[in-house]
Design a protein around this motif. Structure first.
Motif, PDB file in Angstrom:
ATOM      1  N   MET A   1       0.834  -1.199   0.000  1.00 51.09           N
ATOM      2  CA  MET A   1       0.000   0.000   0.000  1.00 51.09           C
ATOM      3  C   MET A   1       0.873   1.254   0.000  1.00 51.09           C
ATOM      4  SD  MET A   1      -3.101   0.890   2.616  1.00 51.09           S
ATOM      5  CE  MET A   1      -4.264   2.146   2.181  1.00 51.09           C
ATOM      6  N   ASN A   2       0.431   2.256  -0.754  1.00 50.21           N
ATOM      7  CA  ASN A   2       1.181   3.497  -0.848  1.00 50.21           C
ATOM      8  C   ASN A   2       1.118   4.251   0.475  1.00 50.21           C
ATOM      9  OD1 ASN A   2       1.904   6.251  -1.436  1.00 50.21           O
ATOM     10  ND2 ASN A   2       1.652   5.767  -3.596  1.00 50.21           N
ATOM     11  N   PRO A   3       2.265   4.583   1.083  1.00 49.61           N
ATOM     12  CA  PRO A   3       2.245   5.251   2.390  1.00 49.61           C
ATOM     13  C   PRO A   3       1.821   6.716   2.326  1.00 49.61           C
ATOM     14  CG  PRO A   3       4.485   5.060   1.600  1.00 49.61           C
ATOM     15  CD  PRO A   3       3.624   4.322   0.610  1.00 49.61           C
ATOM     16  N   ASN A   4       1.867   7.311   1.147  1.00 52.47           N
ATOM     17  CA  ASN A   4       1.540   8.731   1.018  1.00 52.47           C
ATOM     18  C   ASN A   4       0.722   8.975  -0.248  1.00 52.47           C
ATOM     19  OD1 ASN A   4       1.511  11.408   1.784  1.00 52.47           O
ATOM     20  ND2 ASN A   4       3.493  11.869   0.857  1.00 52.47           N
ATOM     21  N   PRO A   5      -0.488   8.436  -0.291  1.00 57.72           N
ATOM     22  CA  PRO A   5      -1.284   8.549  -1.522  1.00 57.72           C
ATOM     23  C   PRO A   5      -1.737   9.983  -1.772  1.00 57.72           C
ATOM     24  CG  PRO A   5      -2.628   7.655   0.236  1.00 57.72           C
ATOM     25  CD  PRO A   5      -1.216   7.733   0.769  1.00 57.72           C
ATOM     26  N   VAL A   6      -2.013  10.270  -3.029  1.00 52.24           N
ATOM     27  CA  VAL A   6      -2.580  11.559  -3.410  1.00 52.24           C
ATOM     28  C   VAL A   6      -4.068  11.537  -3.064  1.00 52.24           C
ATOM     29  CG1 VAL A   6      -3.169  13.031  -5.379  1.00 52.24           C
ATOM     30  CG2 VAL A   6      -0.887  12.006  -5.217  1.00 52.24           C
ATOM     31  N   ARG A   7      -4.513  12.569  -2.381  1.00 52.91           N
ATOM     32  CA  ARG A   7      -5.921  12.665  -1.965  1.00 52.91           C
ATOM     33  C   ARG A   7      -6.689  13.487  -3.004  1.00 52.91           C
ATOM     34  NH1 ARG A   7      -2.679  14.052   2.284  1.00 52.91           N
ATOM     35  NH2 ARG A   7      -3.216  16.254   1.994  1.00 52.91           N
ATOM     36  N   ILE A   8      -7.659  12.840  -3.646  1.00 48.27           N
ATOM     37  CA  ILE A   8      -8.422  13.498  -4.704  1.00 48.27           C
ATOM     38  C   ILE A   8      -9.869  13.675  -4.270  1.00 48.27           C
ATOM     39  CG2 ILE A   8      -9.307  13.294  -7.060  1.00 48.27           C
ATOM     40  CD1 ILE A   8      -6.786  11.945  -7.854  1.00 48.27           C
ATOM     41  N   GLY A   9     -10.358  14.905  -4.379  1.00 50.68           N
ATOM     42  CA  GLY A   9     -11.777  15.178  -4.181  1.00 50.68           C
ATOM     43  C   GLY A   9     -12.474  15.131  -5.524  1.00 50.68           C
ATOM     44  N   ILE A  10     -13.416  14.202  -5.680  1.00 48.21           N
ATOM     45  CA  ILE A  10     -14.191  14.097  -6.918  1.00 48.21           C
ATOM     46  C   ILE A  10     -15.544  14.750  -6.657  1.00 48.21           C
ATOM     47  CG2 ILE A  10     -15.228  12.552  -8.621  1.00 48.21           C
ATOM     48  CD1 ILE A  10     -12.987  10.566  -8.050  1.00 48.21           C
ATOM     49  N   ILE A  11     -15.792  15.866  -7.334  1.00 46.91           N
ATOM     50  CA  ILE A  11     -16.947  16.714  -7.047  1.00 46.91           C
ATOM     51  C   ILE A  11     -18.005  16.546  -8.124  1.00 46.91           C
ATOM     52  CG2 ILE A  11     -17.720  19.099  -6.721  1.00 46.91           C
ATOM     53  CD1 ILE A  11     -14.860  19.735  -5.749  1.00 46.91           C
ATOM     54  N   THR A  12     -19.173  16.060  -7.727  1.00 46.67           N
ATOM     55  CA  THR A  12     -20.321  15.965  -8.632  1.00 46.67           C
ATOM     56  C   THR A  12     -21.054  17.294  -8.594  1.00 46.67           C
ATOM     57  OG1 THR A  12     -20.506  13.597  -8.162  1.00 46.67           O
ATOM     58  CG2 THR A  12     -22.408  14.660  -9.192  1.00 46.67           C
ATOM     59  N   ALA A  13     -21.081  18.002  -9.732  1.00 42.83           N
ATOM     60  CA  ALA A  13     -21.497  19.402  -9.746  1.00 42.83           C
ATOM     61  C   ALA A  13     -23.005  19.611  -9.827  1.00 42.83           C
ATOM     62  CB  ALA A  13     -20.825  20.125 -10.907  1.00 42.83           C
ATOM     63  N   SER A  14     -23.702  18.789 -10.574  1.00 41.17           N
ATOM     64  CA  SER A  14     -25.127  19.026 -10.784  1.00 41.17           C
ATOM     65  C   SER A  14     -25.943  18.646  -9.557  1.00 41.17           C
ATOM     66  CB  SER A  14     -25.631  18.220 -11.983  1.00 41.17           C
ATOM     67  OG  SER A  14     -27.032  18.377 -12.123  1.00 41.17           O
ATOM     68  N   THR A  15     -26.960  19.461  -9.279  1.00 44.88           N
ATOM     69  CA  THR A  15     -27.869  19.160  -8.173  1.00 44.88           C
ATOM     70  C   THR A  15     -29.313  19.030  -8.670  1.00 44.88           C
ATOM     71  OG1 THR A  15     -28.163  21.520  -7.679  1.00 44.88           O
ATOM     72  CG2 THR A  15     -26.417  20.363  -6.499  1.00 44.88           C
ATOM     73  N   ARG A  16     -29.522  19.026  -9.966  1.00 48.54           N
ATOM     74  CA  ARG A  16     -30.867  18.971 -10.526  1.00 48.54           C
ATOM     75  C   ARG A  16     -31.532  17.623 -10.269  1.00 48.54           C
ATOM     76  NH1 ARG A  16     -30.812  21.581 -16.636  1.00 48.54           N
ATOM     77  NH2 ARG A  16     -30.529  23.755 -16.007  1.00 48.54           N
ATOM     78  N   GLU A  17     -32.839  17.666 -10.121  1.00 47.16           N
ATOM     79  CA  GLU A  17     -33.601  16.420 -10.037  1.00 47.16           C
ATOM     80  C   GLU A  17     -33.490  15.688 -11.371  1.00 47.16           C
ATOM     81  OE1 GLU A  17     -38.193  14.938  -9.128  1.00 47.16           O
ATOM     82  OE2 GLU A  17     -37.616  17.026  -8.807  1.00 47.16           O
ATOM     83  N   GLY A  18     -33.280  14.381 -11.310  1.00 52.65           N
ATOM     84  CA  GLY A  18     -33.142  13.582 -12.526  1.00 52.65           C
ATOM     85  C   GLY A  18     -31.792  13.714 -13.202  1.00 52.65           C
ATOM     86  N   ARG A  19     -30.831  14.298 -12.535  1.00 51.24           N
ATOM     87  CA  ARG A  19     -29.495  14.516 -13.113  1.00 51.24           C
ATOM     88  C   ARG A  19     -28.828  13.204 -13.500  1.00 51.24           C
ATOM     89  NH1 ARG A  19     -25.868  15.116  -7.863  1.00 51.24           N
ATOM     90  NH2 ARG A  19     -27.022  13.674  -6.570  1.00 51.24           N
ATOM     91  N   PHE A  20     -27.931  13.280 -14.490  1.00 51.64           N
ATOM     92  CA  PHE A  20     -27.175  12.119 -14.945  1.00 51.64           C
ATOM     93  C   PHE A  20     -25.799  12.068 -14.296  1.00 51.64           C
ATOM     94  CE2 PHE A  20     -24.793   9.613 -18.134  1.00 51.64           C
ATOM     95  CZ  PHE A  20     -25.629   8.501 -18.183  1.00 51.64           C
ATOM     96  N   GLY A  21     -25.423  13.138 -13.604  1.00 50.64           N
ATOM     97  CA  GLY A  21     -24.087  13.255 -13.026  1.00 50.64           C
ATOM     98  C   GLY A  21     -23.639  12.097 -12.161  1.00 50.64           C
ATOM     99  N   PRO A  22     -24.502  11.549 -11.274  1.00 53.77           N
ATOM    100  CA  PRO A  22     -24.046  10.446 -10.440  1.00 53.77           C
ATOM    101  C   PRO A  22     -23.592   9.220 -11.221  1.00 53.77           C
ATOM    102  CG  PRO A  22     -25.980  11.448  -9.470  1.00 53.77           C
ATOM    103  CD  PRO A  22     -25.801  12.081 -10.834  1.00 53.77           C
ATOM    104  N   VAL A  23     -24.178   8.978 -12.387  1.00 54.75           N
ATOM    105  CA  VAL A  23     -23.741   7.843 -13.215  1.00 54.75           C
ATOM    106  C   VAL A  23     -22.302   8.059 -13.671  1.00 54.75           C
ATOM    107  CG1 VAL A  23     -24.147   6.560 -15.360  1.00 54.75           C
ATOM    108  CG2 VAL A  23     -26.088   7.337 -13.972  1.00 54.75           C
ATOM    109  N   VAL A  24     -22.033   9.248 -14.185  1.00 59.45           N
ATOM    110  CA  VAL A  24     -20.683   9.575 -14.659  1.00 59.45           C
ATOM    111  C   VAL A  24     -19.703   9.582 -13.491  1.00 59.45           C
ATOM    112  CG1 VAL A  24     -19.286  11.277 -15.891  1.00 59.45           C
ATOM    113  CG2 VAL A  24     -21.692  10.946 -16.525  1.00 59.45           C
ATOM    114  N   ALA A  25     -20.107  10.169 -12.381  1.00 60.39           N
ATOM    115  CA  ALA A  25     -19.221  10.263 -11.210  1.00 60.39           C
ATOM    116  C   ALA A  25     -18.899   8.881 -10.643  1.00 60.39           C
ATOM    117  CB  ALA A  25     -19.849  11.146 -10.139  1.00 60.39           C
TER     118      ALA A  25
END
Length: 197
Positions: A1-25
């Motif tokens: 295991m990597n002792p010092n991994p890069v920490r990435i925040g993956i931000i899902t931008a859309s908040t609309r009802e019925g959005r497709f963003g969660p599938v892509v994210a």
């Protein structure tokens, strides 16, 4: 295991009802999660209660009066890099994303940002271009490689996997390789000396 991994925040931008963003994210997060050199924080803006009206405060100091903004700022501050998963709305990016970006300030500085976009025939790329200007103003470094999906719902199967798995995996790998390189370089630079922002 990597002792010092890069920490990435993956931000899902859309908040609309019925959005497709969660599938892509979910797809991108799964690809990023397969790498031993990364740890992931999935940030869905639909689940982040940021106030639309802020109390007057000097955002550049990092002193946020709202507990919700402080919690969001901590997650942004803990990340070494970010990937924005964004749709294109009216030739640009969602208001929910602009609110999130503008809610904090110092936490974005001297860190790399990558983009995964989706939309109609332009694949969300008209949302990415103005975001590059926004993040430049925040002293963040946007990377060259992107992943984009035109007519996005047609590009994924019923299991949330792209039909073109080889092509999209290659694009995700190229993005993550560049993002990781920049994240490591800028993390080292920030440790060596404070960023002159």
């Amino acid at each position: 295991m990597n002792p010092n991994p890069v920490r990435i925040g993956i931000i899902t931008a859309s908040t609309r009802e019925g959005r497709f963003g969660p599938v892509v994210a979910r797809w991108f997060t799964d690809r990023a999660g397969r790498r031993a050199d990364l740890t992931i924080d999935s940030i869905d803006l639909a689940e982040v209660p940021l106030p639309v009206v802020h109390q007057a405060h000097p955002v550049t100091t990092g002193e946020y009066p709202s507990a919700d903004v402080r919690a969001f700022a901590e997650r942004i501050g803990n990340a070494d890099a970010y990937v924005i998963v964004t749709p294109e709305y009216n030739h640009s990016f969602p208001a929910s994303l602009k609110l999130a970006i503008d809610s904090v300030y110092l936490e974005w500085q001297a860190k790399p940002v990558g983009f995964v976009s989706y939309g109609g025939f332009a694949g969300g790329l008209r949302a990415v271009e103005p975001l590059r200007c926004v993040f430049a103003e925040l002293h963040a470094a946007t990377i060259r490689e992107t992943v984009s999906f035109y007519l996005a719902p047609q590009q994924f199967d019923e299991h949330g996997e792209p039909h073109d798995r080889a092509g999209t995996d290659a694009a995700a790998t190229a993005l993550l390789d560049q993002l990781t390189w920049w994240a490591k370089a800028l993390r080292h630079a920030r440790a060596e000396s404070p960023y002159p922002g």
